[in-house]
Design a protein around this motif. Structure first.
Motif, short mmCIF file in Angstrom:
data_model
loop_
_atom_site.label_atom_id
_atom_site.label_comp_id
_atom_site.label_asym_id
_atom_site.label_seq_id
_atom_site.Cartn_x
_atom_site.Cartn_y
_atom_site.Cartn_z
N GLU A 1 0.86 -1.18 0.00
CA GLU A 1 0.00 0.00 0.00
C GLU A 1 0.90 1.23 0.00
N ALA A 2 0.57 2.21 -0.81
CA ALA A 2 1.30 3.49 -0.82
C ALA A 2 0.39 4.58 -0.28
N TRP A 3 0.99 5.48 0.48
CA TRP A 3 0.26 6.62 1.02
C TRP A 3 0.91 7.90 0.52
N ALA A 4 0.09 8.81 0.04
CA ALA A 4 0.59 10.08 -0.49
C ALA A 4 -0.34 11.21 -0.08
N GLN A 5 0.19 12.41 -0.10
CA GLN A 5 -0.55 13.59 0.35
C GLN A 5 -1.01 14.42 -0.84
N VAL A 6 -2.23 14.93 -0.75
CA VAL A 6 -2.75 15.83 -1.78
C VAL A 6 -2.01 17.17 -1.66
N LEU A 7 -1.38 17.59 -2.75
CA LEU A 7 -0.66 18.87 -2.77
C LEU A 7 -1.51 20.01 -3.27
N SER A 8 -2.39 19.69 -4.23
CA SER A 8 -3.15 20.75 -4.89
C SER A 8 -4.40 20.17 -5.50
N VAL A 9 -5.47 20.98 -5.50
CA VAL A 9 -6.70 20.66 -6.24
C VAL A 9 -6.93 21.85 -7.16
N GLU B 1 -8.21 22.36 -10.13
CA GLU B 1 -9.41 22.53 -10.95
C GLU B 1 -10.41 21.46 -10.54
N PRO B 2 -11.69 21.66 -10.84
CA PRO B 2 -12.70 20.67 -10.44
C PRO B 2 -12.38 19.27 -10.98
N GLY B 3 -12.42 18.30 -10.10
CA GLY B 3 -12.23 16.91 -10.52
C GLY B 3 -10.79 16.48 -10.70
N LEU B 4 -9.83 17.31 -10.29
CA LEU B 4 -8.42 16.94 -10.44
C LEU B 4 -7.65 17.26 -9.16
N ALA B 5 -6.96 16.25 -8.65
CA ALA B 5 -6.08 16.44 -7.51
C ALA B 5 -4.67 16.02 -7.90
N LEU B 6 -3.68 16.78 -7.43
CA LEU B 6 -2.27 16.45 -7.66
C LEU B 6 -1.67 16.00 -6.33
N LEU B 7 -1.08 14.80 -6.36
CA LEU B 7 -0.50 14.24 -5.14
C LEU B 7 1.03 14.17 -5.27
N GLY B 8 1.69 14.23 -4.14
CA GLY B 8 3.14 14.18 -4.11
C GLY B 8 3.67 12.76 -4.12
N VAL C 1 1.21 9.40 -13.93
CA VAL C 1 2.24 9.48 -12.89
C VAL C 1 3.50 10.05 -13.51
N GLN C 2 3.98 11.15 -12.95
CA GLN C 2 5.22 11.77 -13.41
C GLN C 2 6.31 11.56 -12.36
N ASP C 3 7.43 12.23 -12.53
CA ASP C 3 8.55 12.00 -11.62
C ASP C 3 8.16 12.19 -10.15
N GLN C 4 7.41 13.26 -9.86
CA GLN C 4 7.08 13.57 -8.47
C GLN C 4 5.60 13.80 -8.24
N HIS C 5 4.77 13.63 -9.27
CA HIS C 5 3.34 13.93 -9.14
C HIS C 5 2.48 12.79 -9.67
N THR C 6 1.36 12.63 -8.99
CA THR C 6 0.31 11.72 -9.44
C THR C 6 -0.94 12.54 -9.71
N TYR C 7 -1.54 12.32 -10.91
CA TYR C 7 -2.77 13.01 -11.31
C TYR C 7 -3.95 12.11 -10.98
N LEU C 8 -4.80 12.59 -10.09
CA LEU C 8 -5.98 11.83 -9.67
C LEU C 8 -7.23 12.55 -10.15
N ARG C 9 -7.99 11.89 -11.01
CA ARG C 9 -9.27 12.41 -11.47
C ARG C 9 -10.38 11.81 -10.61
#
Length: 412
Positions: free
Chosen positions: A305-313, A315-322, A356-364
């Motif tokens: 299991e991986a745990w990550a923190q939401v860095l930014s939201v 725009e509607p429907g999109l969260a960026l995680l670290g 998934v990029q080097d340091q970011h995950t895009y969550l819709r």
């Protein structure tokens, strides 16, 4: 040691041993960790190890789980304690690491043509390591022969298939290589092997396993008659037949287990070695879909299991995680959302990692469900454990309440 350099751990004081860290009974959420971090669930790990150990016992076959999945001595010990014959390796470097970690028997489930590594392995064999390796060419046999020490290398001739990976293309070629092993100094023919995981569908898998059975029957008389005085006693004079990834081990057992029966019962008295590795952690993606436990009774549990923190939201429907490519596997499937702040919700079933990029995950996630905020913690199931373990040097092991009860060190 746990110190400031241990990724995922938020430890800034004096270094502590893993035992000391575990004794403190830290929670994953008490400020002892920073994000992202990957954890192993102990209950799932224990369940999976026990499940495959029971499977192999029930089918009368032996088990050499592939260590490349975890490269973790703590997991190797648990597998060996559960009855594994030994541990499989993919490279000579892995085999030498296993030896340093105290693994008593190693199956190098691959061709080896590295003379320098072979000389080191020859020394380990002389010092008592029970070591099996593959050959699929006369040239490969020659390299093994020229690199051997006082005790011969014990060789399985590998069967492959057209457009597959390594392995002889057909029985005639396999028998020619087997004959080269029999007539060369420094090597000893002990059996045959294949990898069925590159075949597509049960019919093709059964086909190569039946070809392997035919190969085993063809070489068996030579294995049983050409026993070297220096052969390791555990399998001296016993035919070894090996196959099995984590997708088709039910068919491997069905097709090859009859070879383990005594000769008077129609078998060959063979040591049939299953090599599944990814089963130990299972996953929430590829192996969840292909596991034989979708066809047979029983189940495996995802242990990572991986745990990550939401860095930014933004725009509607999109969260960026670290969390990025250095942290989680992305080669087969992207991570799958499990919880937000430890809670499940119906709308999370529609949430998807799309990049998934080097340091970011895009969550819709569904618009109108603006429940993900910066600072939230999101847990993810992962796909492909082999490319998850290799990203972490030290991995916390947690109980079902996320209290750290152990740490795993990897040796990639």
């Amino acid at each position: 040691m746990i110190d400031w350099s241990t990724r995922g751990f938020l430890h800034t004081g004096e270094p502590v041993t893993a035992r000391e860290f575990v004794a403190a009974r830290h929670s994953l959420f008490d400020g002892s960790f920073t994000w992202p971090v990957m954890v192993v669930k102990q209950s799932a790990l224990d369940h999976n190890i026990a499940t495959l150990a029971a499977f192999t016992r029930a089918h009368g076959i032996a088990f050499a789980p592939h260590g490349k999945t975890t490269m973790a001595p703590a997991i190797f010990r648990a597998q060996l304690d559960a009855g594994a014959w030994g541990i499989s390796a993919a490279t000579p470097g892995q085999a030498l690491v296993y030896r340093r970690l105290g693994v008593p028997r190693v199956l190098l489930a691959n061709e080896i043509v590295d003379r320098a590594a072979l000389r080191l392995l020859a020394g380990e064999v002389e010092r008592g390591l029970e070591f099996l390796c593959y050959a699929d060419s006369v040239e490969g046999v020659r390299i093994l022969s020229e690199s051997a020490g006082a005790v011969p290398f014990r060789v399985l001739v590998e069967l492959g298939h057209t457009d597959g990976r390594t392995g002889c293309r057909g029985l005639a070629e396999l028998l020619a290589v087997a004959d080269a092993v029999r007539t060369s100094p420094g090597v000893e023919l002990v059996g045959v092997a294949c990898y069925e995981g590159t075949r597509s569908g049960p019919d093709e898998v059964r086909q190569i396993l039946r070809e392997l059975r035919a190969a085993a029957e063809a070489v068996a008389p030579h294995v049983l008659s050409d026993v070297s005085p220096g052969a390791a006693p555990a399998t001296a004079g016993q035919l070894v037949v090996s196959a099995g990834g984590s997708a088709w081990f039910d068919l491997v057992a069905e097709e090859l287990a009859p070879l383990a029966r005594p000769r008077e019962e129609g078998g060959l008295g063979a040591l049939v070695l299953l090599r599944s590795g990814a089963y130990v952690a299972h996953d929430d993606g590829f192996y969840r879909e292909v596991t034989p436990y979708n066809r047979i009774e029983g189940r495996l549990l995802p242990a990572l299991e991986a745990w990550a923190q939401v860095l930014s939201v933004p725009e509607p429907g999109l969260a960026l995680l670290g969390m990025g490519k250095r942290d989680v596997p992305y080669d087969i499937d992207l991570p799958a959302v499990r919880t937000v702040n430890g809670e499940t919700a119906e709308w999370l079933k529609e949430a998807r990692v799309v990049k998934v990029q080097d340091q970011h995950t895009y969550l819709r996630f569904p618009r109108g469900e603006e429940r993900i905020r910066p600072g939230d913690l999101v847990s993810f199931g992962l796909s492909h454990p082999c490319t998850a373990f290799d990203k972490w040097r030290i991995i916390p092991v947690v109980d079902d309440d996320y209290v750290v009860i152990d740490v795993i060190k990897t040796y990639f």
